[in-house]
Design a protein around this motif. Structure first.
Motif, PDB file in Angstrom:
ATOM      1  N   GLN A  38      52.298  53.354  53.520  1.00 55.45           N
ATOM      2  CA  GLN A  38      52.644  51.929  53.521  1.00 55.45           C
ATOM      3  C   GLN A  38      54.026  51.760  54.137  1.00 55.45           C
ATOM      4  N   GLU A  88      56.379  54.497  52.248  1.00 56.31           N
ATOM      5  CA  GLU A  88      55.894  54.976  50.961  1.00 56.31           C
ATOM      6  C   GLU A  88      54.518  55.595  51.179  1.00 56.31           C
ATOM      7  N   PHE A  90      51.042  57.281  49.475  1.00 57.91           N
ATOM      8  CA  PHE A  90      50.193  57.268  48.294  1.00 57.91           C
ATOM      9  C   PHE A  90      49.076  58.299  48.430  1.00 57.91           C
ATOM     10  N   LYS A 109      58.379  57.560  47.949  1.00 52.88           N
ATOM     11  CA  LYS A 109      59.120  56.922  49.037  1.00 52.88           C
ATOM     12  C   LYS A 109      59.833  57.997  49.837  1.00 52.88           C
TER      13      LYS A 109
END
Lengths: 114, 114
Positions: A38, A88, A90, A109
């Motif tokens: 992201q 970031e 995930f 992050k």
């Protein structure tokens, strides 16, 4: 229940240095594994995924991840990071059988320092 | 651009109010997911629809509801809003409902409850 753990909430790294972002999951059955990224003010996008076959998976932007069944891990690596990798990341897991909801980790992050 | 559209981009409202968030999936995708992302809770799965039918429920409050229409767009309704509902709401879509499908995320709707 399936779960996924990203132990590092933040990882600072200098530009052109290597990086590893850790992901561990818990499951007693076979899983599908994903890494999403992201960028600031954007939605998530898929970096790479492991469904079956070769345990070393290559993704976009020079990232790769290795599925380790014995250690229930799926760590993400890049040999040399760039400023544009600041984002970031995930990790996500889904069971391969039965109902297949995807569970996302809490995110890591990555801050690339010039 | 993932091909997933979400409207509105930003929404500011007051406590106790009701809002509707809209999502149009990528062309050809039958599955729609809703997520809530906040600083304290991270990325939380709310609900999934596949071809108009509810497929899975996550941490969705009773004050929240969703539906997927025959043209496959989806709406997330949030009522009796509280300050804690302020968050980024993402919609994602995929071709199938199975856990191995890549999800394509929209840009999100930022909801601020005052």
């Amino acid at each position: 229940a399936q779960s996924v753990t990203q132990l590092d909430s933040q990882v600072p790294v200098f530009e052109e240095a290597p990086v590893e972002l850790r992901c561990n999951y818990s499951s007693s059955v076979s899983v599908y594994l994903f890494w999403y990224v992201q960028y600031p003010n954007q939605g998530l996008q898929l970096l790479l995924k492991y469904l079956s076959g070769s345990t070393l998976v290559k993704g976009i932007n020079g990232f790769e991840a290795e599925f380790n069944k014995s250690q229930t891990s799926f760590h993400l690596r890049k040999p040399s990071v760039h400023i544009s990798d600041t984002a970031e990341y995930f990790c996500a897991v889904s069971f391969s059988g039965g109902y297949q909801k995807v569970t996302f980790g809490t995110g890591t992050k990555l801050q690339v320092i010039p | 651009d993932s091909g997933v559209t979400q409207t509105p981009k930003h929404l500011i409202t007051a406590t106790g109010q009701r809002v509707t968030l809209r999502c149009s999936p990528r062309s050809g995708d039958l599955s729609v997911y809703w997520y809530q992302q906040s600083l304290d809770q991270g990325l939380q799965f709310l609900i999934q629809y596949y071809n108009g039918e509810e497929r899975a429920k996550g941490n969705i409050l009773e004050r929240f509801s969703a539906q997927q229409f025959p043209d496959l767009h989806s709406e997330l309704n949030l009522s009796s809003l509280e300050l804690g509902d302020s968050a980024l709401y993402f919609c994602a879509s995929s071709v199938g409902w199975e856990g191995w499908n890549e999800q394509f995320f929209g840009p999100g709707t930022r909801l601020t409850v005052l």
